[in-house]
Design an enzyme around this catalytic site. Structure first.
Site, PDB file in Angstrom:
ATOM      1  N   HIS A  73      -1.080   8.169   5.360  1.00  0.00           N
ATOM      2  CA  HIS A  73      -2.195   7.860   4.260  1.00  0.00           C
ATOM      3  C   HIS A  73      -1.820   6.576   3.646  1.00  0.00           C
ATOM      4  O   HIS A  73      -2.659   5.827   3.333  1.00  0.00           O
ATOM      5  CB  HIS A  73      -2.358   9.243   3.356  1.00  0.00           C
ATOM      6  CG  HIS A  73      -3.306   8.760   2.467  1.00  0.00           C
ATOM      7  ND1 HIS A  73      -3.136   8.577   1.066  1.00  0.00           N
ATOM      8  CD2 HIS A  73      -4.685   8.869   2.401  1.00  0.00           C
ATOM      9  CE1 HIS A  73      -4.219   8.376   0.455  1.00  0.00           C
ATOM     10  NE2 HIS A  73      -5.130   8.589   0.959  1.00  0.00           N
ATOM     11  N   GLU A  76      -2.545   3.725   5.403  1.00  0.00           N
ATOM     12  CA  GLU A  76      -4.253   3.486   5.682  1.00  0.00           C
ATOM     13  C   GLU A  76      -4.631   2.743   4.628  1.00  0.00           C
ATOM     14  O   GLU A  76      -5.573   1.764   4.771  1.00  0.00           O
ATOM     15  CB  GLU A  76      -5.091   4.912   5.610  1.00  0.00           C
ATOM     16  CG  GLU A  76      -6.432   4.906   5.522  1.00  0.00           C
ATOM     17  CD  GLU A  76      -6.950   6.079   4.918  1.00  0.00           C
ATOM     18  OE1 GLU A  76      -7.887   5.619   3.907  1.00  0.00           O
ATOM     19  OE2 GLU A  76      -6.753   7.185   4.974  1.00  0.00           O
ATOM     20  N   HIS A  77      -4.261   2.753   3.291  1.00  0.00           N
ATOM     21  CA  HIS A  77      -4.423   2.278   2.272  1.00  0.00           C
ATOM     22  C   HIS A  77      -4.195   0.761   2.412  1.00  0.00           C
ATOM     23  O   HIS A  77      -4.713  -0.208   2.074  1.00  0.00           O
ATOM     24  CB  HIS A  77      -3.809   2.687   1.014  1.00  0.00           C
ATOM     25  CG  HIS A  77      -4.747   3.766   0.248  1.00  0.00           C
ATOM     26  ND1 HIS A  77      -5.252   3.828  -0.958  1.00  0.00           N
ATOM     27  CD2 HIS A  77      -5.039   5.024   0.841  1.00  0.00           C
ATOM     28  CE1 HIS A  77      -5.768   4.966  -1.085  1.00  0.00           C
ATOM     29  NE2 HIS A  77      -5.734   5.571  -0.112  1.00  0.00           N
ATOM     30  N   GLU A 153      -5.025   9.318  -6.671  1.00  0.00           N
ATOM     31  CA  GLU A 153      -5.784   9.977  -5.615  1.00  0.00           C
ATOM     32  C   GLU A 153      -5.167  11.416  -5.587  1.00  0.00           C
ATOM     33  O   GLU A 153      -6.096  12.280  -5.573  1.00  0.00           O
ATOM     34  CB  GLU A 153      -5.857   9.412  -4.437  1.00  0.00           C
ATOM     35  CG  GLU A 153      -6.563  10.132  -3.227  1.00  0.00           C
ATOM     36  CD  GLU A 153      -6.832   9.408  -1.990  1.00  0.00           C
ATOM     37  OE1 GLU A 153      -7.282   9.821  -0.972  1.00  0.00           O
ATOM     38  OE2 GLU A 153      -6.113   8.376  -1.844  1.00  0.00           O
TER      39      GLU A 153
END
Length: 453
Positions: A73, A76-77, A153
């Site tokens: 993840h 991904e950012h 997040e």
């Protein structure tokens, strides 16, 4: 149909297949495999003016070691933070300037990056997304800056117990394994990740053999292949002419967890519960019958759980069942959110209904209604180019095959009452496990084990 042809420049041969012929050219699905192992699938829908372009990576949080939890993840950012050609602002501004949408998501077994644009702007979307996937810089300063964003997040997710309870249930069922750990990682693992770890993860898992390119809408397959190939070759990403795509995941994992209870005491207005048990792998042929069972049991306002828990007794606002299928295993769960003092009543009703369906099955009327509901929702869920791109991209990555909507509807319609009753016995006649988030008193918490005994 399969064709193999060299380009006019004498490059290595690409292999193209028509996977689904469509009707009068509408809905035709084609696949081209480039010599570097990159697969490109498209679905043509000339009647629309939009196109969605995506790249699926064969990597998810289940590919992480404990020390790398959250790396997929995190990466991904970082792919949005800039390349050799574009800054982070350039990436977002390019798509914003044509009114497009761009995003990404990370799951336990795959990651997807996509852009939805007007059909005339598809070349731009291809160039931007391919550039992100092949040319990400993964700079130290970007890793440091984005760490704060990801921690926010995680904090945002932690503020929503309706989300957290599903992560807690995965942990309850899978324990401290890749499938049991959160996709986002934890505060500790995210804080500990280094630029070097993430860069190595990127190099290992974003090889073209691990990627599937998917495009749907008003697209021309040959044009998409040409533009994607040019973008990857410019990045030097197709140098291994003998490379072959990685196969879909397989395995024989067996979940033996039963009767486990996890309670997270939080001062929330509602208690959030998930009661569930092992389900089916996504390749299991019984998944069609399980889909019908899930729909009838907790998939809509006429479902048994909705009627029994909400309509007849008013014990919860939200109550539903769901299935999650992985390459080698799966989950079946029932979620409900209710006032803390009603947790045990809700759990008792849910458990009673699961036991009743396991032993007696559903009525023919319930099954007929569920089949119709599932067929309708399947079609309605594929009414935009983004959904079509998701379907063909995920199918190629996870199954290596494509199934037409008509074939899917046929498989659903072919489910019989006996099929549903058999899968109900197989899945629901297992001792469940339970995850709860809420401010339960000690005596209430102690009684939770009764729901899984």
């Amino acid at each position: 149909m399969t064709t193999a042809r060299p380009s006019s420049e004498g490059r290595a041969v690409a292999r193209t297949q028509t996977l689904l012929p469509g009707k009068d050219g509408i809905g035709t699905v084609r696949r081209t495999t480039l010599p570097g192992g990159l697969r490109i699938v498209t679905e043509t829908l000339p009647s629309v003016r939009s196109a969605t372009f995506g790249i699926w990576a064969h990597v998810g949080s289940r590919d992480e070691t404990p020390s790398l939890n959250g790396a997929t993840h995190y990466l991904e950012h970082l792919l949005f933070k800039g390349t050799h050609k574009r800054s982070a602002l350039d990436i977002s501004a390019a798509i914003d300037a044509v009114g497009g949408e761009m995003n990404a998501f990370t799951a336990k077994e795959y990651t997807c990056y996509y852009a939805r644009v007007l059909d005339t702007d598809l070349p731009l979307a291809i160039d931007v997304v391919c550039d992100m996937l092949t040319g990400a810089l993964v700079l130290e300063e970007d890793v440091d800056a984005e760490r704060g964003v990801i921690l926010e997040e995680i904090a945002m997710t932690e503020d929503d117990p309706g989300d957290v309870v599903h992560d807690l249930f995965a942990q309850t069922m899978f324990g401290d394994t890749p499938l049991g750990r959160p996709v986002l990682g934890t505060v500790d693992t995210v804080n500990a990740l280094t630029r070097g770890q993430i860069a190595r993860f990127y190099k290992k898992h974003y090889d073209p053999t691990h990627l599937v390119v998917a495009a749907a809408g008003n697209v021309d397959h040959a044009t998409v292949v040409r533009q994607v190939r040019r973008a990857f070759e410019k990045a030097g990403a197709l140098t291994r002419t003998d490379a072959v795509p990685v196969a879909p995941r397989d395995g024989h994992r067996v979940i033996r967890t039963a009767g486990r209870v996890e309670h997270l005491n939080r001062r929330t207005e509602q208690a959030h519960v998930v009661l569930g048990m092992p389900g089916l792998a996504r390749t299991d042929e019984r998944r069609w019958a399980l889909g019908v069972l899930n729909t009838a049991l907790g998939g809509g306002m006429s479902s048994r759980l909705f009627q029994e828990v909400r309509e007849k007794r008013g014990l919860a606002y939200s109550v539903y069942s769901y299935t999650s299928g992985f390459a080698d295993c799966g989950l079946f769960g029932v979620y409900a959110g209710c006032r803390p003092n009603q947790v045990h009543d809700v759990l008792r009703i849910c458990r009673d209904e699961l036991d009743k369906v396991a032993s007696e099955g559903l009525t023919d009327e319930e099954i007929v209604r569920a089949v119709g509901q599932l067929r309708g929702s399947t079609v309605l869920g594929l009414e935009d180019t983004g959904a079509l791109m998701n379907r063909i991209g995920k199918s190629e990555l996870c199954w290596g095959t494509q199934m037409s909507v008509d074939d899917m509807l046929t498989r659903i319609a072919a489910v019989t009452p006996d099929d549903v009753r058999a899968v109900a016995r197989d899945v629901l006649d297992q001792r469940p496990s339970l995850s709860v988030i809420g401010p339960l008193k000690d005596k209430q918490a102690d009684r939770l084990h009764q729901a899984v005994s």
